[in-house]
Design a protein around this motif. Sequence first.
Motif, PDB file in Angstrom:
ATOM      1  N   UNK A 176       0.769  -1.136   0.033  1.00  0.00           N
ATOM      2  CA  UNK A 176       0.085  -0.116  -0.011  1.00  0.00           C
ATOM      3  C   UNK A 176       0.926   1.173   0.068  1.00  0.00           C
ATOM      4  N   UNK A 177       0.700   2.211  -0.997  1.00  0.00           N
ATOM      5  CA  UNK A 177       1.166   3.318  -1.113  1.00  0.00           C
ATOM      6  C   UNK A 177       2.755   3.244  -1.566  1.00  0.00           C
ATOM      7  N   UNK A 178       2.972   2.451  -2.243  1.00  0.00           N
ATOM      8  CA  UNK A 178       4.321   2.007  -2.824  1.00  0.00           C
ATOM      9  C   UNK A 178       3.908   2.009  -4.231  1.00  0.00           C
ATOM     10  N   UNK A 179       5.055   2.308  -5.211  1.00  0.00           N
ATOM     11  CA  UNK A 179       4.937   2.074  -6.732  1.00  0.00           C
ATOM     12  C   UNK A 179       4.317   0.627  -6.765  1.00  0.00           C
ATOM     13  N   UNK A 180       4.603  -0.347  -6.318  1.00  0.00           N
ATOM     14  CA  UNK A 180       4.193  -1.568  -6.728  1.00  0.00           C
ATOM     15  C   UNK A 180       2.635  -2.023  -6.528  1.00  0.00           C
TER      16      UNK A 180
END
Length: 50
Positions: free
Chosen positions: A24-28
């Motif tokens: 969550x909230x990461x580029x992935x």
Amino acid sequence: MALVNRAHRTERLPARPLLRSLVRERSMEARITLADRTEEAPEALKRLGS
């Protein structure tokens, strides 16, 4: 990342929600998709790149 066997990954062994919470909230976060069959995984991955 393409998870194969949509029903299994969302109902029987809900790995997708777990993975989504970990990234969550990461580029992935937007790079996780589902496919019903192995043969569908390449197309599902291509759609992520669009």
